[in-house]
Scaffold this motif. Structure first.
Motif, mmCIF file in Angstrom:
data_model
loop_
_atom_site.group_PDB
_atom_site.id
_atom_site.type_symbol
_atom_site.label_atom_id
_atom_site.label_comp_id
_atom_site.label_asym_id
_atom_site.label_seq_id
_atom_site.Cartn_x
_atom_site.Cartn_y
_atom_site.Cartn_z
ATOM 1 N N UNK A 64 0.789 -1.234 0.000
ATOM 2 C CA UNK A 64 0.000 0.000 0.000
ATOM 3 C C UNK A 64 0.818 1.279 0.000
ATOM 4 N N UNK A 65 2.132 1.171 0.222
ATOM 5 C CA UNK A 65 2.955 2.371 0.291
ATOM 6 C C UNK A 65 4.077 2.325 -0.729
ATOM 7 N N UNK A 66 4.679 3.491 -0.947
ATOM 8 C CA UNK A 66 5.809 3.586 -1.857
ATOM 9 C C UNK A 66 7.086 3.213 -1.118
ATOM 10 N N UNK A 67 7.863 2.332 -1.714
ATOM 11 C CA UNK A 67 9.090 1.842 -1.085
ATOM 12 C C UNK A 67 10.295 2.572 -1.678
ATOM 13 N N UNK A 68 11.048 3.246 -0.827
ATOM 14 C CA UNK A 68 12.274 3.902 -1.270
ATOM 15 C C UNK A 68 13.395 2.854 -1.348
ATOM 16 N N UNK A 69 13.457 2.198 -2.445
ATOM 17 C CA UNK A 69 14.442 1.126 -2.564
ATOM 18 C C UNK A 69 15.870 1.635 -2.414
ATOM 19 N N UNK A 70 16.097 2.870 -2.810
ATOM 20 C CA UNK A 70 17.432 3.454 -2.684
ATOM 21 C C UNK A 70 17.898 3.534 -1.238
ATOM 22 N N UNK A 71 16.951 3.434 -0.291
ATOM 23 C CA UNK A 71 17.308 3.621 1.113
ATOM 24 C C UNK A 71 17.035 2.378 1.963
ATOM 25 N N UNK B 85 18.484 -10.033 2.706
ATOM 26 C CA UNK B 85 18.799 -9.111 1.617
ATOM 27 C C UNK B 85 18.065 -7.805 1.841
ATOM 28 N N UNK B 86 18.391 -6.802 1.026
ATOM 29 C CA UNK B 86 17.783 -5.479 1.148
ATOM 30 C C UNK B 86 17.154 -5.071 -0.178
ATOM 31 N N UNK B 87 16.672 -6.051 -0.941
ATOM 32 C CA UNK B 87 16.079 -5.767 -2.237
ATOM 33 C C UNK B 87 14.611 -5.375 -2.139
ATOM 34 N N UNK B 88 14.001 -5.577 -0.984
ATOM 35 C CA UNK B 88 12.597 -5.217 -0.774
ATOM 36 C C UNK B 88 12.401 -4.870 0.695
ATOM 37 N N UNK B 89 11.289 -4.250 1.012
ATOM 38 C CA UNK B 89 11.051 -3.799 2.377
ATOM 39 C C UNK B 89 10.932 -4.952 3.388
ATOM 40 N N UNK B 90 10.146 -6.010 3.116
ATOM 41 C CA UNK B 90 10.021 -7.092 4.105
ATOM 42 C C UNK B 90 11.355 -7.736 4.495
ATOM 43 N N UNK B 91 12.224 -8.117 3.527
ATOM 44 C CA UNK B 91 13.499 -8.698 3.952
ATOM 45 C C UNK B 91 14.414 -7.698 4.655
ATOM 46 N N UNK B 92 14.327 -6.418 4.276
ATOM 47 C CA UNK B 92 15.135 -5.400 4.957
ATOM 48 C C UNK B 92 14.713 -5.272 6.415
ATOM 49 N N UNK B 93 13.413 -5.366 6.669
ATOM 50 C CA UNK B 93 12.921 -5.308 8.050
ATOM 51 C C UNK B 93 13.317 -6.555 8.836
#
Length: 400
Positions: A39-46, A125-133
């Motif tokens: 539902x939200x925009x993911x700042x993949x760069x960060x 990994x840090x390619x998407x928000x769920x794995x980064x969290x």
């Protein structure tokens, strides 16, 4: 019936394309629908910052598209049928199918395990928000254990470098090692490579060069030379891959699944499909394929929009730039590298490093977020009508 434009994905490329199309085309004879799993925009760069423990903005897509007339469908794309002009989706209600007349494919990329055993089961990994969290939670728990904790970052591309330095700066109690398959910063100029090494030394990032990982286990990684490296957390940043959905649907794609497009980002096999960002394989102005990057997302998204609007309204299709000017690398919050490249994609001798480079990179990230959150800013108020009546889709023909 209105001409239906469906945009798959609301990352940097998809959100921009959807908002711009909605502003430039009249809602009287076109409708734009965006399909996105989150539902939200993911700042993949960060995302490496998010994993390191920092808070980053995540604007709601309903706010991003407010006032544009765009329809937002929160669902996961499961299949594309370009012959029937249908997209299959799955959501909390079970999903369904969406018909389209023009499709903008912007599903981006994800981490690539490269077939290495154990990556999917044991690595972060840090390619998407769920794995980064998930990585963030793991690092939180490791910090509570105190000293003697090892974090291994595998991969010395831009993502690996940014992730290793960010974790080391944000969490100085953890021991961070960057595993490089070749020479650290091989794609950079000699001066930039030297600066990168100085920063790694300053932050305490150990670097293992010429090291290839052959397997990942729960508490260690196994290298090709027989070495076993202890790891309380292994972060895999050894490349990106795209979904197999496009190729499985019959779109002409490269071996790694990227949709082959012409200079206007139009599929060479299905002219009602456009691919932007990491999903598209296009030859840039220098005669080389554009790499997967945020910069490529901007250029390819702009070109696709110009082509779609031009073809639908009978106007001229402008050729926008398709170039890759260089790399903007953050090395924690206080340092960075700006490395420009030449027409051959090779690093130019001059570079910028230090706090100024870090501020410029931070400005680029802020600008990217603002532009995404304001997709119609600065566009002309005039909305163009279609040059011809909306066509009848393959599905409607079958029903008739």
């Amino acid at each position: 019936m209105k001409h239906r434009i469906v945009v798959l994905g609301a990352g940097y490329a998809g959100a921009y394309a959807a908002g711009t199309l909605a502003r430039r085309l009249s809602p009287e004879d076109t409708e734009v629908t965006v399909v996105n799993a989150e539902p939200d925009f993911v700042q993949r760069l960060r995302l490496h910052q998010l994993a390191a423990g920092q808070e980053i903005d995540a604007p709601q897509l309903t706010d991003v598209f407010a006032g544009t007339g765009i329809r937002l469908r929160l669902a996961r794309v499961t299949a594309v049928d370009p012959e029937r002009q249908i997209v299959a989706v799955a959501d909390a209600d079970g999903g369904g199918e969406l018909g389209y007349d023009t499709l903008v494919y912007a599903l981006g990329s994800h981490g690539d395990d490269r077939g290495v055993p154990g990556v999917a089961e044991h690595a972060f990994d840090v390619a998407a928000r769920p794995p980064a969290l998930r990585l963030r939670d793991r690092l939180d728990s490791l910090e509570k254990r105190g000293e003697g904790v090892n974090v291994l970052v595998v991969g010395d591309g831009l993502t690996g470098i940014e992730t290793a330095t960010e974790i080391a700066e944000s969490r100085p109690g953890l021991s961070v090692t960057l595993v490089a398959r070749g020479e650290l910063g091989a794609h950079l100029s000699a001066g930039a490579r030297g600066h990168l090494r100085q920063v790694c030394d300053r932050l305490g990032v150990a670097v293992l060069e010429q090291t290839s990982v052959e397997a990942v286990e729960a508490t260690r990684v196994l290298c090709a030379d027989g070495t076993a490296l202890a790891a309380d957390a292994t972060v895999w940043t050894a490349g990106f891959a795209v979904s197999s959905i496009a190729a499985a649907g019959g779109l002409e794609a490269t071996e790694n699944g990227r949709i082959v497009v012409d200079r206007t980002m139009r599929s060479v096999s299905h002219p009602d499909v456009y691919a932007v960002g990491d999903s598209g394989y296009v030859i840039g102005d220098n005669g080389r394929p554009l790499p997967m990057s945020c910069a490529s997302a901007g250029y390819t998204g702009r070109q696709a929009v110009d082509a779609i609007v031009g073809r639908l309204t009978g106007g001229k299709i402008a050729n926008t730039k398709l170039e890759y000017p260089g790399n903007h690398i953050s090395l924690g919050r206080q340092d960075g590298i700006l490395q420009m490249v030449d027409d051959e994609g090779q690093a130019k001798p001059k570079y910028m490093g230090g706090r100024k480079a870090a501020r410029i990179k931070a400005g680029i990230v802020r600008m990217s977020l603002w532009a995404t959150a304001h997709p119609t800013f600065g566009l002309p108020k005039r909305k163009h009508h279609l040059a011809t009546a909306p066509k009848t889709s393959a599905t409607e023909k079958a029903v008739a």
